[in-house]
Scaffold this active site. Sequence first.
Site, PDB file in Angstrom:
ATOM      1  NE  ARG A  11      -3.979  -2.109   0.186  1.00  0.00           N
ATOM      2  CZ  ARG A  11      -4.494  -2.815  -0.797  1.00  0.00           C
ATOM      3  NH1 ARG A  11      -4.018  -2.688  -2.032  1.00  0.00           N
ATOM      4  NH2 ARG A  11      -5.475  -3.668  -0.578  1.00  0.00           N
ATOM      5  CG  ASN A  54      -2.716  -2.558  -6.415  1.00  0.00           C
ATOM      6  OD1 ASN A  54      -1.748  -2.887  -5.729  1.00  0.00           O
ATOM      7  ND2 ASN A  54      -3.942  -2.980  -6.165  1.00  0.00           N
ATOM      8  CG  ASP A  85      -2.959  -8.231  -8.384  1.00  0.00           C
ATOM      9  OD1 ASP A  85      -3.648  -9.132  -8.841  1.00  0.00           O
ATOM     10  OD2 ASP A  85      -3.048  -7.837  -7.207  1.00  0.00           O
ATOM     11  CG  ASN A 101     -10.719  -9.171  -7.984  1.00  0.00           C
ATOM     12  OD1 ASN A 101     -10.494 -10.218  -8.586  1.00  0.00           O
ATOM     13  ND2 ASN A 101     -10.763  -8.000  -8.595  1.00  0.00           N
ATOM     14  CG  ASP A 150      -4.522 -10.977  -3.474  1.00  0.00           C
ATOM     15  OD1 ASP A 150      -4.017  -9.846  -3.444  1.00  0.00           O
ATOM     16  OD2 ASP A 150      -5.571 -11.240  -4.093  1.00  0.00           O
TER      17      ASP A 150
HETATM   18 ZN   LIG Z   1      -5.288  -9.778  -8.148  1.00  0.00          ZN
END
Ligand SMILES: [Zn+2]
Length: 430
Positions: free
Chosen positions: A60, A90, A150, A276, A303
């Site tokens: 993050r 991300n 991702d 997800n 994840d």
């Molecule tokens: Zn993913």
Amino acid sequence: MTTYLIRNAQILGGAPQDIHIVDGVFAAIGENLDARADIDIDAHGLVALPGLVDLHTHLREPGREDAETVLTGTRAAAMGGYTAVHAMANTFPVADSAGVVEQVWRLGRESGYCDVQPVGAVTVGLEGKQLAELGAMHDSAAGVRVFSDDGKCVDDAVIMRRALEYVKAFDGVIAQHAQEPRLTAGAQMNEGLVSGELGLGGWPAVAEESIIARDVLLAAHVGSRVHICHLSTAGSVEIVRWAKAKGWDVTAEVTPHHLLLTDELVRSYDPVYKVNPPLRTAADVEALREALADGTIDAVATDHAPHPAEDKDCEWAVAAMGMVGLETALSVVQQTMVDTGLLNWEGVADRMSHRPARIGRLAGHGRPVSVGEPANLVLFDPAYRGVVNPDTFATRSRNSPYRGMDLPGRVHATFLRGEATVLAGELVER
Ligand SMILES: [Zn+2]
């Protein structure tokens, strides 16, 4: 450097042996070692595994430090037995340039708890339109080899093909988040019996499987390497099995939560189960376990997706997707794979350390626990039984789906290149 003498550890679950750690490496391993050290550790009953490697972690930082920072995330990783994590791209700004991946890489080095290997974005801003500076990220201090959008799928086949071709030059890999966007528009959970009953928008298995099928064909066509993130359906397993049988350079990962939890939990409407790809059916869970056992799925990847309370304590429809997972991964794998007889500890070391390190081309990690090797190690107590309490976690966020559950096992100690990051189940302050 501090020296350690670990007495009676069961390396990969084998017969008890002593491990002497000096100057960051395994100096000696054997029965009743005649050695001295600054710190003695009684490892009776503990399993010793090579330090775990995560291919899929959301730290993050930069941008969402309210959810996690590199420091809190790497502390959580150490508590989970990890010595290296791949930090997903991300962030805000997106890790799509040499500057951002170097920033994340430096923060990891400063943390001292766990090596942080940044993942670079495949496309600028994760927008799927234009290839990011893959070469510059690879040539940077961060030495990026894994690229992923991702959170989003690289859905344009031409962009995907170009990315696969580009990374061949430096033995890189594209890690695909397989989700056909049009087939999942507005989707809230797995498409099936439960979504029909609850009236929630369904996320069909074919949305994942069609992208995987396309991408293994593309990787074979251009002779490149593709890695499939978080496989979640039995059909995805079949496609990866087929691609591997063809001899194509395809690897895949599964998350701990997809090995244990099913879409039945969504009946609670508790957004902690919103993730997800979504939780699937019991038949999918069974297929994923079998595929991890037979090696069709190469790796367990967490994840780990921390979210602040305000993004999860809300209605299902508007809640963020994702779960924290670093501190419970090994326990979930013990429960689903070891205690069920599907995998022994050697297999766990292979799927959670050796193979993920090889996929990420991470030198110095995923190495055997043998003399002369870097002392990246976790001591794990499989006999421990306890109730999961996320309020005690080192991660900044609390969105764990295992709150209140009985999970077996606990990390007793973690060593990063011979320095303890966790001792007696507690973080070592550095
Ligand atoms: Zn993913």
